[in-house]
Motif scaffolding. Structure first.
Motif, PDB file in Angstrom:
ATOM      1  N   GLU A   1       0.829  -1.213   0.000  1.00  0.00           N
ATOM      2  CA  GLU A   1       0.000   0.000   0.000  1.00  0.00           C
ATOM      3  C   GLU A   1       0.863   1.263   0.000  1.00  0.00           C
ATOM      4  OE1 GLU A   1      -3.233   2.450  -0.221  1.00  0.00           O
ATOM      5  OE2 GLU A   1      -3.076   0.309  -0.627  1.00  0.00           O
ATOM      6  N   GLU A   2       1.963   1.259   0.754  1.00  0.00           N
ATOM      7  CA  GLU A   2       2.869   2.408   0.752  1.00  0.00           C
ATOM      8  C   GLU A   2       3.432   2.660  -0.648  1.00  0.00           C
ATOM      9  OE1 GLU A   2       5.949   1.795   3.644  1.00  0.00           O
ATOM     10  OE2 GLU A   2       4.530   1.648   5.289  1.00  0.00           O
ATOM     11  N   LYS A   3       3.853   1.597  -1.317  1.00  0.00           N
ATOM     12  CA  LYS A   3       4.416   1.733  -2.663  1.00  0.00           C
ATOM     13  C   LYS A   3       3.345   2.199  -3.642  1.00  0.00           C
ATOM     14  CE  LYS A   3       8.012   1.235  -3.851  1.00  0.00           C
ATOM     15  NZ  LYS A   3       9.095   2.233  -4.137  1.00  0.00           N
ATOM     16  N   ARG A   4       2.123   1.718  -3.474  1.00  0.00           N
ATOM     17  CA  ARG A   4       1.022   2.139  -4.350  1.00  0.00           C
ATOM     18  C   ARG A   4       0.765   3.638  -4.200  1.00  0.00           C
ATOM     19  NH1 ARG A   4      -4.431   2.870  -4.702  1.00  0.00           N
ATOM     20  NH2 ARG A   4      -4.737   2.747  -2.460  1.00  0.00           N
ATOM     21  N   GLN A   5       0.725   4.104  -2.954  1.00  0.00           N
ATOM     22  CA  GLN A   5       0.515   5.531  -2.707  1.00  0.00           C
ATOM     23  C   GLN A   5       1.665   6.365  -3.278  1.00  0.00           C
ATOM     24  OE1 GLN A   5      -2.164   7.106  -1.522  1.00  0.00           O
ATOM     25  NE2 GLN A   5      -3.199   5.140  -1.358  1.00  0.00           N
ATOM     26  N   GLU A   6       2.894   5.873  -3.116  1.00  0.00           N
ATOM     27  CA  GLU A   6       4.056   6.568  -3.680  1.00  0.00           C
ATOM     28  C   GLU A   6       3.937   6.667  -5.201  1.00  0.00           C
ATOM     29  OE1 GLU A   6       8.781   5.726  -4.453  1.00  0.00           O
ATOM     30  OE2 GLU A   6       7.812   4.684  -2.791  1.00  0.00           O
ATOM     31  N   MET A   7       3.537   5.573  -5.833  1.00  0.00           N
ATOM     32  CA  MET A   7       3.409   5.564  -7.283  1.00  0.00           C
ATOM     33  C   MET A   7       2.332   6.545  -7.750  1.00  0.00           C
ATOM     34  SD  MET A   7       2.384   2.451  -9.835  1.00  0.00           S
ATOM     35  CE  MET A   7       0.677   2.621  -9.376  1.00  0.00           C
ATOM     36  N   ILE A   8       1.225   6.607  -7.030  1.00  0.00           N
ATOM     37  CA  ILE A   8       0.149   7.537  -7.376  1.00  0.00           C
ATOM     38  C   ILE A   8       0.644   8.978  -7.301  1.00  0.00           C
ATOM     39  CG2 ILE A   8      -2.067   8.479  -6.564  1.00  0.00           C
ATOM     40  CD1 ILE A   8      -2.795   5.539  -5.815  1.00  0.00           C
ATOM     41  N   LYS A   9       1.379   9.303  -6.229  1.00  0.00           N
ATOM     42  CA  LYS A   9       1.910  10.663  -6.079  1.00  0.00           C
ATOM     43  C   LYS A   9       2.919  10.984  -7.176  1.00  0.00           C
ATOM     44  CE  LYS A   9       1.222  10.891  -1.113  1.00  0.00           C
ATOM     45  NZ  LYS A   9       1.853  10.873   0.211  1.00  0.00           N
ATOM     46  N   LEU A  10       3.790  10.030  -7.489  1.00  0.00           N
ATOM     47  CA  LEU A  10       4.770  10.254  -8.557  1.00  0.00           C
ATOM     48  C   LEU A  10       4.071  10.462  -9.896  1.00  0.00           C
ATOM     49  CD1 LEU A  10       7.454   7.604  -7.545  1.00  0.00           C
ATOM     50  CD2 LEU A  10       7.730  10.098  -7.510  1.00  0.00           C
ATOM     51  N   GLY A  11       3.037   9.668 -10.167  1.00  0.00           N
ATOM     52  CA  GLY A  11       2.291   9.813 -11.411  1.00  0.00           C
ATOM     53  C   GLY A  11       1.613  11.166 -11.524  1.00  0.00           C
TER      54      GLY A  11
ATOM     55  N   VAL B   1      10.540   7.747 -13.179  1.00  0.00           N
ATOM     56  CA  VAL B   1      10.372   7.469 -11.751  1.00  0.00           C
ATOM     57  C   VAL B   1       9.036   6.787 -11.459  1.00  0.00           C
ATOM     58  CG1 VAL B   1      11.957   9.239 -10.882  1.00  0.00           C
ATOM     59  CG2 VAL B   1       9.564   9.818 -11.286  1.00  0.00           C
ATOM     60  N   THR B   2       7.991   7.172 -12.189  1.00  0.00           N
ATOM     61  CA  THR B   2       6.686   6.536 -12.009  1.00  0.00           C
ATOM     62  C   THR B   2       6.722   5.092 -12.487  1.00  0.00           C
ATOM     63  OG1 THR B   2       5.607   8.677 -12.322  1.00  0.00           O
ATOM     64  CG2 THR B   2       4.219   6.722 -12.507  1.00  0.00           C
ATOM     65  N   VAL B   3       7.321   4.863 -13.631  1.00  0.00           N
ATOM     66  CA  VAL B   3       7.426   3.498 -14.168  1.00  0.00           C
ATOM     67  C   VAL B   3       8.257   2.616 -13.245  1.00  0.00           C
ATOM     68  CG1 VAL B   3       8.303   2.107 -16.086  1.00  0.00           C
ATOM     69  CG2 VAL B   3       7.027   4.207 -16.554  1.00  0.00           C
ATOM     70  N   GLN B   4       9.346   3.156 -12.691  1.00  0.00           N
ATOM     71  CA  GLN B   4      10.166   2.378 -11.764  1.00  0.00           C
ATOM     72  C   GLN B   4       9.383   2.029 -10.498  1.00  0.00           C
ATOM     73  OE1 GLN B   4      13.543   5.017 -11.471  1.00  0.00           O
ATOM     74  NE2 GLN B   4      14.715   3.831 -12.970  1.00  0.00           N
ATOM     75  N   ALA B   5       8.604   2.971  -9.997  1.00  0.00           N
ATOM     76  CA  ALA B   5       7.767   2.696  -8.821  1.00  0.00           C
ATOM     77  C   ALA B   5       6.727   1.631  -9.153  1.00  0.00           C
ATOM     78  CB  ALA B   5       7.095   3.979  -8.335  1.00  0.00           C
ATOM     79  N   SER B   6       6.174   1.696 -10.345  1.00  0.00           N
ATOM     80  CA  SER B   6       5.201   0.702 -10.785  1.00  0.00           C
ATOM     81  C   SER B   6       5.832  -0.687 -10.864  1.00  0.00           C
ATOM     82  CB  SER B   6       4.631   1.098 -12.150  1.00  0.00           C
ATOM     83  OG  SER B   6       3.756   0.105 -12.628  1.00  0.00           O
ATOM     84  N   GLN B   7       7.046  -0.761 -11.368  1.00  0.00           N
ATOM     85  CA  GLN B   7       7.744  -2.038 -11.459  1.00  0.00           C
ATOM     86  C   GLN B   7       8.057  -2.600 -10.072  1.00  0.00           C
ATOM     87  OE1 GLN B   7      10.981  -0.814 -13.988  1.00  0.00           O
ATOM     88  NE2 GLN B   7       9.910  -1.448 -15.849  1.00  0.00           N
ATOM     89  N   GLU B   8       8.440  -1.732  -9.157  1.00  0.00           N
ATOM     90  CA  GLU B   8       8.690  -2.179  -7.780  1.00  0.00           C
ATOM     91  C   GLU B   8       7.388  -2.661  -7.140  1.00  0.00           C
ATOM     92  OE1 GLU B   8      10.491  -3.159  -4.182  1.00  0.00           O
ATOM     93  OE2 GLU B   8      11.319  -2.902  -6.186  1.00  0.00           O
TER      94      GLU B   8
END
Length: 64
Positions: free
Chosen positions: A12-22, A31-38
């Motif tokens: 959930e933390e990574k999902r929220q981070e990815m949403i903010k980066l996007g 950076v968004t794609v890398q967060a998505s891959q993680e």
């Protein structure tokens, strides 16, 4: 994946981070794609962990 405990909270933390980066950098930014891959790696590890626990339980209770 590094040897760290995968939890629903970390996913959930990574999902929220990815949403903010996007929202900040765009959905196709590096950076968004890398967060998505993680996030994908975390989700796969969590699913694998749950499958392993399920099949271990099934094997242990096979004769009951």
């Amino acid at each position: 994946m590094p040897c760290r405990k995968v939890t629903v909270e970390k996913v959930e933390e990574k999902r929220q981070e990815m949403i903010k980066l996007g929202a900040t950098y765009g959905l196709t930014s590096l950076v968004t794609v890398q967060a998505s891959q993680e996030l994908d790696r975390l989700l796969n590890a969590l699913a694998s962990k749950r499958d392993s626990e399920y099949f271990s339980f099934q094997k242990a209770n096979r004769y009951f």
